[in-house]
Write a protein that holds these residues in place. Sequence first.
Motif, mmCIF file in Angstrom:
data_model
loop_
_atom_site.group_PDB
_atom_site.id
_atom_site.type_symbol
_atom_site.label_atom_id
_atom_site.label_comp_id
_atom_site.label_asym_id
_atom_site.label_seq_id
_atom_site.Cartn_x
_atom_site.Cartn_y
_atom_site.Cartn_z
ATOM 1 N N ALA A 186 0.810 -1.220 0.000
ATOM 2 C CA ALA A 186 0.000 0.000 0.000
ATOM 3 C C ALA A 186 0.844 1.270 0.000
ATOM 4 O O ALA A 186 0.344 2.344 -0.325
ATOM 5 C CB ALA A 186 -0.929 0.003 1.207
ATOM 6 N N ILE A 187 2.112 1.162 0.358
ATOM 7 C CA ILE A 187 2.980 2.334 0.412
ATOM 8 C C ILE A 187 3.407 2.717 -1.004
ATOM 9 O O ILE A 187 3.904 1.889 -1.763
ATOM 10 C CB ILE A 187 4.216 2.062 1.295
ATOM 11 N N ASP A 188 3.189 3.987 -1.350
ATOM 12 C CA ASP A 188 3.667 4.476 -2.649
ATOM 13 C C ASP A 188 4.529 5.713 -2.446
ATOM 14 O O ASP A 188 4.862 6.075 -1.310
ATOM 15 C CB ASP A 188 2.496 4.743 -3.602
ATOM 16 N N GLU A 189 4.904 6.369 -3.541
ATOM 17 C CA GLU A 189 5.826 7.496 -3.442
ATOM 18 C C GLU A 189 5.237 8.682 -2.704
ATOM 19 O O GLU A 189 5.966 9.573 -2.254
ATOM 20 C CB GLU A 189 6.277 7.920 -4.844
ATOM 21 N N ASN A 190 3.913 8.712 -2.552
ATOM 22 C CA ASN A 190 3.262 9.823 -1.851
ATOM 23 C C ASN A 190 2.844 9.467 -0.425
ATOM 24 O O ASN A 190 2.172 10.265 0.239
ATOM 25 C CB ASN A 190 2.042 10.300 -2.644
ATOM 26 N N THR A 191 3.206 8.298 0.050
ATOM 27 C CA THR A 191 2.884 7.909 1.418
ATOM 28 C C THR A 191 3.801 8.653 2.387
ATOM 29 O O THR A 191 5.025 8.619 2.240
ATOM 30 C CB THR A 191 3.042 6.391 1.617
ATOM 31 N N VAL A 192 3.197 9.314 3.364
ATOM 32 C CA VAL A 192 3.988 10.082 4.331
ATOM 33 C C VAL A 192 4.085 9.379 5.679
ATOM 34 O O VAL A 192 5.004 9.677 6.455
ATOM 35 C CB VAL A 192 3.412 11.497 4.513
ATOM 36 N N ALA A 193 3.144 8.472 5.970
ATOM 37 C CA ALA A 193 3.160 7.837 7.287
ATOM 38 C C ALA A 193 2.375 6.538 7.282
ATOM 39 O O ALA A 193 1.470 6.337 6.460
ATOM 40 C CB ALA A 193 2.584 8.777 8.353
ATOM 41 N N VAL A 194 2.725 5.679 8.215
ATOM 42 C CA VAL A 194 1.922 4.523 8.606
ATOM 43 C C VAL A 194 1.465 4.787 10.030
ATOM 44 O O VAL A 194 2.293 5.033 10.922
ATOM 45 C CB VAL A 194 2.729 3.216 8.526
ATOM 46 N N LEU A 195 0.167 4.795 10.250
ATOM 47 C CA LEU A 195 -0.423 5.085 11.565
ATOM 48 C C LEU A 195 -1.058 3.812 12.104
ATOM 49 O O LEU A 195 -1.991 3.283 11.518
ATOM 50 C CB LEU A 195 -1.467 6.188 11.432
ATOM 51 N N LEU A 196 -0.529 3.310 13.223
ATOM 52 C CA LEU A 196 -1.005 2.046 13.784
ATOM 53 C C LEU A 196 -1.099 2.110 15.296
ATOM 54 O O LEU A 196 -0.335 2.808 15.958
ATOM 55 C CB LEU A 196 -0.033 0.904 13.442
ATOM 56 N N GLU A 197 -2.014 1.319 15.852
ATOM 57 C CA GLU A 197 -1.989 0.965 17.275
ATOM 58 C C GLU A 197 -1.143 -0.299 17.403
ATOM 59 O O GLU A 197 -1.429 -1.298 16.753
ATOM 60 C CB GLU A 197 -3.390 0.672 17.779
ATOM 61 N N PRO A 198 -0.120 -0.299 18.252
ATOM 62 C CA PRO A 198 0.675 -1.518 18.421
ATOM 63 C C PRO A 198 -0.129 -2.671 19.018
ATOM 64 O O PRO A 198 0.221 -3.832 18.833
ATOM 65 C CB PRO A 198 1.819 -1.089 19.329
ATOM 66 N N ILE A 199 -1.200 -2.345 19.726
ATOM 67 C CA ILE A 199 -2.227 -3.306 20.141
ATOM 68 C C ILE A 199 -3.558 -2.602 19.946
ATOM 69 O O ILE A 199 -3.735 -1.478 20.406
ATOM 70 C CB ILE A 199 -2.062 -3.740 21.609
ATOM 71 N N GLN A 200 -4.483 -3.251 19.249
ATOM 72 C CA GLN A 200 -5.770 -2.614 18.976
ATOM 73 C C GLN A 200 -6.724 -2.834 20.142
ATOM 74 O O GLN A 200 -7.263 -3.922 20.332
ATOM 75 C CB GLN A 200 -6.375 -3.171 17.686
ATOM 76 N N GLY A 201 -6.926 -1.782 20.944
ATOM 77 C CA GLY A 201 -7.732 -1.896 22.152
ATOM 78 C C GLY A 201 -9.209 -2.039 21.889
ATOM 79 O O GLY A 201 -9.852 -2.996 22.337
ATOM 80 N N GLU A 202 -9.789 -1.096 21.166
ATOM 81 C CA GLU A 202 -11.232 -1.090 20.919
ATOM 82 C C GLU A 202 -11.676 -2.312 20.136
ATOM 83 O O GLU A 202 -12.809 -2.776 20.274
ATOM 84 C CB GLU A 202 -11.617 0.189 20.168
ATOM 85 N N GLN A 203 -10.790 -2.865 19.340
ATOM 86 C CA GLN A 203 -11.116 -4.044 18.544
ATOM 87 C C GLN A 203 -11.194 -5.302 19.402
ATOM 88 O O GLN A 203 -11.681 -6.331 18.949
ATOM 89 C CB GLN A 203 -10.082 -4.222 17.428
ATOM 90 N N GLY A 204 -10.719 -5.225 20.641
ATOM 91 C CA GLY A 204 -10.772 -6.374 21.532
ATOM 92 C C GLY A 204 -9.417 -6.784 22.045
ATOM 93 O O GLY A 204 -9.162 -7.959 22.315
ATOM 94 N N VAL A 205 -8.506 -5.803 22.211
ATOM 95 C CA VAL A 205 -7.133 -6.023 22.680
ATOM 96 C C VAL A 205 -6.445 -7.043 21.759
ATOM 97 O O VAL A 205 -6.022 -8.124 22.178
ATOM 98 C CB VAL A 205 -7.094 -6.458 24.153
ATOM 99 N N VAL A 206 -6.351 -6.678 20.500
ATOM 100 C CA VAL A 206 -5.771 -7.542 19.476
ATOM 101 C C VAL A 206 -4.276 -7.264 19.363
ATOM 102 O O VAL A 206 -3.865 -6.141 19.052
ATOM 103 C CB VAL A 206 -6.460 -7.326 18.121
ATOM 104 N N VAL A 207 -3.468 -8.288 19.619
ATOM 105 C CA VAL A 207 -2.011 -8.190 19.531
ATOM 106 C C VAL A 207 -1.592 -8.663 18.142
ATOM 107 O O VAL A 207 -1.988 -9.751 17.714
ATOM 108 C CB VAL A 207 -1.336 -9.049 20.617
ATOM 109 N N PRO A 208 -0.788 -7.890 17.416
ATOM 110 C CA PRO A 208 -0.397 -8.315 16.069
ATOM 111 C C PRO A 208 0.568 -9.499 16.114
ATOM 112 O O PRO A 208 1.160 -9.785 17.157
ATOM 113 C CB PRO A 208 0.284 -7.070 15.494
ATOM 114 N N PRO A 209 0.762 -10.184 14.997
ATOM 115 C CA PRO A 209 1.691 -11.323 14.969
ATOM 116 C C PRO A 209 3.109 -10.891 15.331
ATOM 117 O O PRO A 209 3.525 -9.757 15.051
ATOM 118 C CB PRO A 209 1.621 -11.801 13.513
ATOM 119 N N GLU A 210 3.855 -11.796 15.937
ATOM 120 C CA GLU A 210 5.242 -11.511 16.284
ATOM 121 C C GLU A 210 6.018 -11.145 15.010
ATOM 122 O O GLU A 210 5.887 -11.804 13.983
ATOM 123 C CB GLU A 210 5.878 -12.731 16.952
#
Length: 404
Positions: A186-210
């Motif tokens: 999804a990153i292209d030449e006009n991408t300025v940032a990736v915005l993420l929660e390191p753990i998604q709280g509202e979604q149900g405390v979802v921890v991403p894969p190691e």
Amino acid sequence: MVDDMLRTPGAVRDAERWTAHNYHPLPVVISSAEGAWLTDVDGRRYLDFLAGYSALNFGHRHPTLIAAAHAQLDRLTLTSRAFIHDQFADFCRELAELCGKDMVLPMNTGAEAVETGIKVARKWGYQVKGVPAGQANIVVAEGNFHGRTTTIVSFSTDEDARADFGPYTPGFTVVPYGDLDALTAAIDENTVAVLLEPIQGEQGVVVPPEGYLPGVRAVCTERNVLFIADEIQSGLGRTGATFACDHEGVTPDMYLLGKALGGGIVPVSAVVANADVLGVLKPGQHGSTFGGNPLACAVAVEVVRMLATGEFQRRSAELGARLHARLRELIGKGLVAVRGRGLWAGLDIDPALMTGREACERLAERGVLAKDTHGSTIRLAPPLVVTEEEIDHAVTQLAAILTA
């Protein structure tokens, strides 16, 4: 849930009568609190296992924080950023040092921190990266929760938060959470940032894969893109480390902080980054009347100092291990899955038993307050001052409602 002769039903009716229905609170009316405990208008006590969505990491009315607030109330509460006050530099310096960064931009709410981060990332993209005017885009994740302003809900995938609030703000690309290949594509030449929660709280405390967060860090570095970590819920000790990113040795370009930063007393948020990022802002380009006010800084600097000792991170790690071990014993006994880190857990209840809302209502009847999200999922986030005995008590009450 409560006897009609008590004060609670009338107070609930009054709240429903005079308040916009943008929340659906449990029918509990709190009048006082201390530590991990709440007391309602009828004198009934509840163990707080929500902690104000992590705004109360240090418990209710922590004496150090209350003392700082009282002392500041007698001196100075607001100047606006038109002037400098004597609490400002200490707060900004000590928070920057805690984060390992150069600069702090204080705001009030978490959503304001996110909006600020978006503005800074876009300006950095135009002035530093050289993105053509009006073409900046930011990559975000499905299941995100970064707030409820019109810009933020524009890239939400929760229809309750998003529907009927358009037209939506462009400039965001949504990819599956935890899918590094999709994020990279999804990153292209006009991408300025990736915005993420390191753990998604509202979604149900979802921890991403190691390995996901280190992978995001690597691709952002390689492609000259800012990695913005929304640690508003996950940061400041909640997961057993100062930041959830710390568990995988990852340092983002920008931290978005809030909730616990105000000690459960005043709303305080902040954007923290190095000068080559935050330095793109010039006078008149962003601001807040109350952001970084003396009362907020006096409380928040004490929060930072408490975290600098490491005590609360250790408590969260040690007590969190106990909480998760006890919760895992209930898998197959009413629970389908348990996720999370530190004193933060997302529980999937067998939907054949009850919804998350029903579970929280039944827990409240047993003196434990928690919050549901998305069907049969509930979240547990006790204050970091909780004790082993209080954790055991809460899990015992959960087990009771699952087998009732």
